[in-house]
Design an enzyme around this catalytic site. Structure first.
Site: not given
Ligand code: NAI
Ligand SMILES: O=CCc1c[nH]c2ccccc12
Length: 283
Positions: A48, A53, A78, A106
């Site tokens: 993803d 990013y 996105k 996004h």
């Molecule tokens: N469309 C949007 O606006 C958004 C999309 N995303 C996407 O979703 C993906 C995943 O979101 P996250 O919030 O990162 O997911 P998440 O809530 O699963 O958190 C992942 C984090 O948890 C830590 N982690 C993983 N396993 C663990 C464990 N067992 N114990 C403690 N820490 C642990 C990892 O190091 C990482 O920093 C992002 O990388 C991005 O690609 C994320 C935020 C916004």
């Molecule tokens: O995708 C949502 C959260 C996020 C993580 N890194 C960036 C960078 C710029 C905009 C949104 C985000």
């Protein structure tokens, strides 16, 4: 090779149920090493990405250096602007591919309220031209989706949103709306109760379920996000191979939560509200 199952979208496209996120770690720009490890050692073949990013070039280089065949990886990216055509053309160049598997807007806030329909029509054109196999949205509320659906010839295949117990109070009605329209949910931030807001009412419930299932608390939360969204796709991440293996096992080895267990986590989640990303989703 992991034997993760696929989720079938409303356009027939098959997506691995668990995706590797490149958005929320510290290595945003230098995603190359993490993606290489996730793909080759943990067999995470669903990546993803996002224009915002600022790491699509690193992701593309990772896939190139690994010699990954295009059909062996599922790439989502996105649009981070009000111009999906310009954004996708830039993303394809940076990723080094002719087509992505899934292209999402996004956030609806990137587009003027009055132009949500118009930007969706451009997404439909991009799909028709073969620049993306599937098209969807991210962080769209019910009202945003209604605007899109007024003009859509193609229903969005997914809505990528924050899903964990502490936003379920608000997310529930959006999940139900998406379900009624055949829009799959992709959950991001699924581990938030454990890693971003520990010590709350959800923790003891998840801990008990983990003991009952012989799982870790993280695995319970990943399964919960999948099950509460009626079999949705889940995005997580880690730079540690062991954690990625644990996350994959949640979907290959750990049995499903019972309906009572799913409900118990949801009810505990409703006792607090913590949104991590995208505050407009609470409006
Ligand atoms: N469309 C949007 O606006 C958004 C999309 N995303 C996407 O979703 C993906 C995943 O979101 P996250 O919030 O990162 O997911 P998440 O809530 O699963 O958190 C992942 C984090 O948890 C830590 N982690 C993983 N396993 C663990 C464990 N067992 N114990 C403690 N820490 C642990 C990892 O190091 C990482 O920093 C992002 O990388 C991005 O690609 C994320 C935020 C916004
Ligand atoms: O995708 C949502 C959260 C996020 C993580 N890194 C960036 C960078 C710029 C905009 C949104 C985000």
């Amino acid at each position: 090779m992991s034997n993760l199952s696929n989720v079938k979208l409303n356009d027939g496209l098959q997506v691995p149920v668990l995706g590797y996120g490149t958005g929320t770690a510290l290595y945003q720009k230098e995603a190359k090493d993490s993606v290489k490890m996730a793909y080759s050692e943990a067999h995470m073949h669903h990546i993803d990405c996002a224009e915002m990013y600022d790491n699509e070039e690193s992701v593309g280089l990772a896939l190139k250096e690994l010699g990954v065949k295009r059909d062996d990886v599922f790439i989502t990216t996105k649009c981070g602007s009000a111009d999906p055509r310009k954004s996708l053309e830039k993303s394809l160049k940076l990723l080094g591919v002719d087509q992505v598997d899934l292209y999402l807007i996004h956030s609806p806030l990137l587009v003027k309220d009055t132009e949500l329909g118009k930007s969706w029509q451009i997404m439909e054109e991009l799909q028709k031209e073969g620049k993306t196999k599937s098209i969807g949205v991210s962080n769209y509320r019910v009202s945003d989706l209604e605007e899109v659906l007024k003009v859509a010839k193609v229903t969005p295949s997914v809505n990528q949103i924050e899903v964990h117990p502490y936003v379920y109070d608000v997310a529930q009605s959006l999940i139900d709306f998406c379900d009624s329209k055949g829009i799959h949910i992709e959950s991001y931030g699924p581990l938030s109760s454990l890693i971003r807001h520990p010590g709350g009412p959800v923790d003891p419930i998840v801990k008990n379920i983990a003991q009952e299932l012989g799982a870790t608390e993280g695995q319970v939360l990943l399964k919960w996000a999948h099950q509460i969204t009626h079999g949705g796709i889940v995005l997580t991440t880690s730079s540690k191979k062991e954690r990625l293996e644990e996350q994959i096992k949640a979907f290959t080895e750990i049995k499903d939560l019972s309906d009572e267990q799913v409900k118990a986590v949801a009810e505990a989640g409703k006792k607090a509200h913590h949104r991590v990303f995208m505050p407009h989703m609470d409006q």
